[in-house]
Scaffold this active site. Structure first.
Site, short mmCIF file in Angstrom:
data_model
loop_
_atom_site.label_atom_id
_atom_site.label_comp_id
_atom_site.label_asym_id
_atom_site.label_seq_id
_atom_site.Cartn_x
_atom_site.Cartn_y
_atom_site.Cartn_z
N TYR A 23 -33.99 3.94 -15.38
CA TYR A 23 -33.49 3.02 -16.40
C TYR A 23 -32.32 3.57 -17.21
O TYR A 23 -31.76 2.86 -18.04
CB TYR A 23 -34.64 2.63 -17.35
CG TYR A 23 -35.77 1.95 -16.62
CD1 TYR A 23 -35.61 0.68 -16.08
CD2 TYR A 23 -36.99 2.58 -16.44
CE1 TYR A 23 -36.63 0.07 -15.39
CE2 TYR A 23 -38.03 1.97 -15.75
CZ TYR A 23 -37.84 0.71 -15.23
OH TYR A 23 -38.85 0.10 -14.54
N ASN A 75 -34.34 -10.22 -20.14
CA ASN A 75 -34.85 -9.19 -19.23
C ASN A 75 -36.37 -9.28 -19.36
O ASN A 75 -36.96 -8.71 -20.28
CB ASN A 75 -34.36 -7.80 -19.60
CG ASN A 75 -34.85 -6.74 -18.64
OD1 ASN A 75 -35.79 -6.96 -17.89
ND2 ASN A 75 -34.21 -5.58 -18.66
N HIS A 81 -42.51 -10.56 -12.59
CA HIS A 81 -43.33 -10.71 -11.39
C HIS A 81 -44.68 -11.36 -11.66
O HIS A 81 -45.46 -11.55 -10.72
CB HIS A 81 -43.56 -9.34 -10.75
CG HIS A 81 -42.40 -8.42 -10.94
ND1 HIS A 81 -41.19 -8.62 -10.31
CD2 HIS A 81 -42.22 -7.33 -11.74
CE1 HIS A 81 -40.34 -7.67 -10.69
NE2 HIS A 81 -40.95 -6.89 -11.56
N ASP A 88 -42.30 -21.36 -17.55
CA ASP A 88 -42.52 -22.71 -18.06
C ASP A 88 -41.89 -22.90 -19.44
O ASP A 88 -41.36 -23.97 -19.74
CB ASP A 88 -44.01 -23.04 -18.10
CG ASP A 88 -44.61 -23.27 -16.72
OD1 ASP A 88 -43.84 -23.37 -15.73
OD2 ASP A 88 -45.85 -23.33 -16.63
N HIS A 101 -31.69 -7.33 -15.23
CA HIS A 101 -32.52 -6.14 -15.03
C HIS A 101 -31.62 -4.91 -14.98
O HIS A 101 -30.52 -4.96 -14.41
CB HIS A 101 -33.31 -6.23 -13.72
CG HIS A 101 -34.26 -7.37 -13.69
ND1 HIS A 101 -35.47 -7.34 -14.35
CD2 HIS A 101 -34.17 -8.59 -13.11
CE1 HIS A 101 -36.08 -8.49 -14.17
NE2 HIS A 101 -35.31 -9.27 -13.42
N LEU A 102 -32.08 -3.83 -15.55
CA LEU A 102 -31.33 -2.58 -15.52
C LEU A 102 -31.27 -1.99 -14.12
O LEU A 102 -30.23 -1.55 -13.65
CB LEU A 102 -31.97 -1.57 -16.48
CG LEU A 102 -31.95 -1.97 -17.95
CD1 LEU A 102 -32.97 -1.17 -18.73
CD2 LEU A 102 -30.56 -1.80 -18.52
N SER A 103 -32.40 -1.96 -13.45
CA SER A 103 -32.47 -1.38 -12.11
C SER A 103 -32.28 -2.48 -11.06
O SER A 103 -32.42 -3.66 -11.34
CB SER A 103 -33.82 -0.68 -11.89
OG SER A 103 -34.87 -1.63 -11.86
N ARG A 112 -41.92 -5.79 -6.85
CA ARG A 112 -40.84 -6.10 -7.79
C ARG A 112 -39.79 -7.05 -7.20
O ARG A 112 -38.88 -7.49 -7.90
CB ARG A 112 -40.15 -4.82 -8.25
CG ARG A 112 -41.05 -3.89 -9.04
CD ARG A 112 -40.27 -2.71 -9.59
NE ARG A 112 -41.13 -1.66 -10.06
CZ ARG A 112 -41.69 -1.62 -11.27
NH1 ARG A 112 -41.46 -2.59 -12.13
NH2 ARG A 112 -42.47 -0.61 -11.60
#
Length: 148
Positions: A23, A75, A81, A88, A101-103, A112
């Site tokens: 991260y 994020n 997941h 919703d 997302h960072l990664s 993931r």
């Protein structure tokens, strides 16, 4: 001037400390500061929330509709997941959003690879570390019709 809400999901309060090999060393405060500077230059207002609690993120999304928020950058972290409820909520308020997302989640564990958000988001940006947020904000500016 548009209002953009930036939502940070679970464990992102530990950025800079938690698994820096994945991260990075940038803190959440650093990310928020950079985004604030970008938004100010573009004439927009940012709001932030980091929460480890799904219901707090959902409540904030609901409030965003009442407040007239124009765009959301989220994020969802581990909720990516698992959370049909967050999906919703985002669909229910009908505010455009970008998933960030960072990664690069597609280079990580198989669980993931699935997102409950990507098929309803304006777009998904992942894998660029803290720069992922900056790219998402630039994309939000474009979608809102603001010069980058």
């Amino acid at each position: 001037m548009a209002t953009i809400l930036v939502l940070h999901g679970p464990n992102l309060n530990l950025l800079g400390l938690r698994e820096p090999g994945i991260y990075g060393a940038t803190t959440l405060a650093d990310i928020n500061q950079t985004l604030s500077e970008m938004a100010t230059k573009a004439g927009h207002h940012l709001q932030y929330l980091q929460s480890n609690a799904e219901y707090e993120l959902i409540d904030r999304i609901h409030d965003a509709r009442k407040e007239g928020v124009d765009f959301i950058i989220i994020n969802p972290a581990a909720f990516t997941h698992t959370s049909v409820a967050l999906r919703d909520a985002l669909l229910g308020v009908d505010i455009p959003f970008i998933e960030v997302h960072l990664s690069n989640v597609h280079k990580r564990e198989a669980f993931r690879h699935h997102s409950f958000f990507s098929d309803v988001a304006q777009g998904v940006i992942c894998g660029f570390g803290a720069t992922s947020y900056e790219l998402a904000l630039q994309a939000a500016f474009k979608i809102l019709g603001t010069p980058v």
